[in-house]
Design an enzyme around this catalytic site. Sequence first.
Site, PDB file in Angstrom:
ATOM      1  N   THR A 292       0.767  -1.200   0.129  1.00  0.00           N
ATOM      2  CA  THR A 292       0.093   0.072   0.097  1.00  0.00           C
ATOM      3  C   THR A 292       0.751   1.298   0.086  1.00  0.00           C
ATOM      4  O   THR A 292       2.253   1.194   0.074  1.00  0.00           O
ATOM      5  CB  THR A 292      -0.972   0.033   1.178  1.00  0.00           C
ATOM      6  N   ASP A 293       0.483   2.467   0.000  1.00  0.00           N
ATOM      7  CA  ASP A 293       0.877   3.776  -0.209  1.00  0.00           C
ATOM      8  C   ASP A 293       0.739   4.421   1.139  1.00  0.00           C
ATOM      9  O   ASP A 293       1.044   5.551   1.192  1.00  0.00           O
ATOM     10  CB  ASP A 293       0.177   4.578  -1.253  1.00  0.00           C
TER      11      ASP A 293
ATOM     12  N   SER B 164       1.262   8.736   5.024  1.00  0.00           N
ATOM     13  CA  SER B 164       0.621   8.559   3.990  1.00  0.00           C
ATOM     14  C   SER B 164       1.866   8.880   2.832  1.00  0.00           C
ATOM     15  O   SER B 164       2.602  10.174   2.770  1.00  0.00           O
ATOM     16  CB  SER B 164      -0.166   9.756   3.789  1.00  0.00           C
ATOM     17  N   ARG B 165       2.225   7.840   2.077  1.00  0.00           N
ATOM     18  CA  ARG B 165       3.385   7.880   1.388  1.00  0.00           C
ATOM     19  C   ARG B 165       3.164   8.894   0.092  1.00  0.00           C
ATOM     20  O   ARG B 165       3.981   9.024  -0.820  1.00  0.00           O
ATOM     21  CB  ARG B 165       3.933   6.684   0.662  1.00  0.00           C
ATOM     22  N   VAL B 166       1.937   9.020  -0.425  1.00  0.00           N
ATOM     23  CA  VAL B 166       1.764   9.967  -1.355  1.00  0.00           C
ATOM     24  C   VAL B 166       1.988  11.410  -0.957  1.00  0.00           C
ATOM     25  O   VAL B 166       2.343  12.069  -2.045  1.00  0.00           O
ATOM     26  CB  VAL B 166       0.123   9.786  -1.743  1.00  0.00           C
TER      27      VAL B 166
END
Length: 499
Positions: free
Chosen positions: A337-338, A363-365
């Site tokens: 997941t991101d 949250s990697r976005v």
Amino acid sequence: MVDADTWLARARDAVARTEVGAAVERFGVVEEVADGIAFLSGLPDARLDELLSFEGGQTGYVQSLDSDRVAAVLLDHAEAVAAGARASGTGAVVRVPVGPGLLGRVVDPLGRPLDGKGPVEGIRQDPIERPAPGIIERAAITQPVQTGTLVVDTLFALGRGQRELIVGDRATGKTTIALDTILNQQEGDIVSVYVAIGQKTSAVQRVVQTLTATGALARTIVVVAGPATPAGLQWIAPFAGTTMAEYFRDTGGHALVVLDDLTKHAACHREIALLTRQSPGREAYPGDVFYVHARLLERAAKLAEARGGGSLTALPVAETDAGNLSAYIPTNLISITDGQIVLDSKLFNEGQKPAVDVGTSVSRVGGKTQARSLRDAAETLRLDYAQFLELEMFTRFGGMPDTRVKAQLARGARIRETLRQPQHRPIALSEEVCLVLALQAGILDVLPPDRVTAFRTALADHVSSIPEANSIGSAPLEEVLRQALVTALTRLADEVKGA
């Protein structure tokens, strides 16, 4: 009444069109059946994932191929299939109905109704296994998904097309965060799909009741595979729900799919693998358990404009044991997941709800998906809260902190109070911006920590009457608007303090 000549002409035409010759029918015979798995012989042309039809009307799909027989996972209860029964291949794969007609319905993973509202009206039948969009077909994730949960929207912004894992121990509020995100989409353009995998019937009923009471069910599809349903139905549930959501993405719309939860799905996959005598790996899971979830979650994407510009956002849920994030399935999902929203049982028991651990959640976005007005208002909020948690830990050992540290502790306590939020009460973007701005501007510093909740309640009741708040949107927070909001919020804080 058809006359004799017409009837005779029709009969002759039917005979002329009938092909005369030998007909070959291939079928297999059930040799052994137990625990939702049937072993069959006599199907040499069967393919993996092919849908089989049994003579009693039951269905199943091919899970594994041996040299002399195949193993099929039943999609109906095993009691309905007995040894010696015939089965034939259909040449097709498992498909489910898709389309707007499913909105507001509660269905099983095959699209069959569970709510007593009559047949489901789908536009077409799509396969549950579909390839994920390629790199060229995707676009950058820049549009926000407003969850209505302040701690998530402020500190871990989600974007349309993102895959954000919700992970934590049992009964720490994982489903609540996902459900509140669905509730917050009532007035928006995002359609939601909630997939319950192995969840207790009472828990699913509470979800459906909440969606019905708030009116959110009209824009939601609920897919239910309870713990008493066959393992095959539980296994296909997340794939079926994702296919239903993909219809809206592929037609240029926006969809959100909640998979609750993939830990139970992994256990179901392990059960099927062991029953079909596949080689076990770590913790008895088969070696392809990572691939199963990877190919599922890769289907979430933001499509390029050439493909319609639609998006599918995924919120998979995973359960940990005693907060162990390094367990097999949680680490698999974290790597796919991101980002992840980690819920801590200690915070939950202390009354900090949502019990989000800001230290391990991410949250990697990135913040580029966050509404610009909320990003401008938040500024250093996450850093301030992290420093407060660290200072609070050290001051528990005693000692007299100086004035600056006392001020940081006092402000951190107000941040923590502000981040508390009752369940099923999502907050609008304008209210979130006002709350965060009041924190960052020091307006709440004049209030005792126990009065912060009263300020939140007053703001929720009067935010629509603040003219400046009505102009808050996703655009940057202009300085003139910021000052006007600060003035209005200061006046409201003084009223709460004097009450």
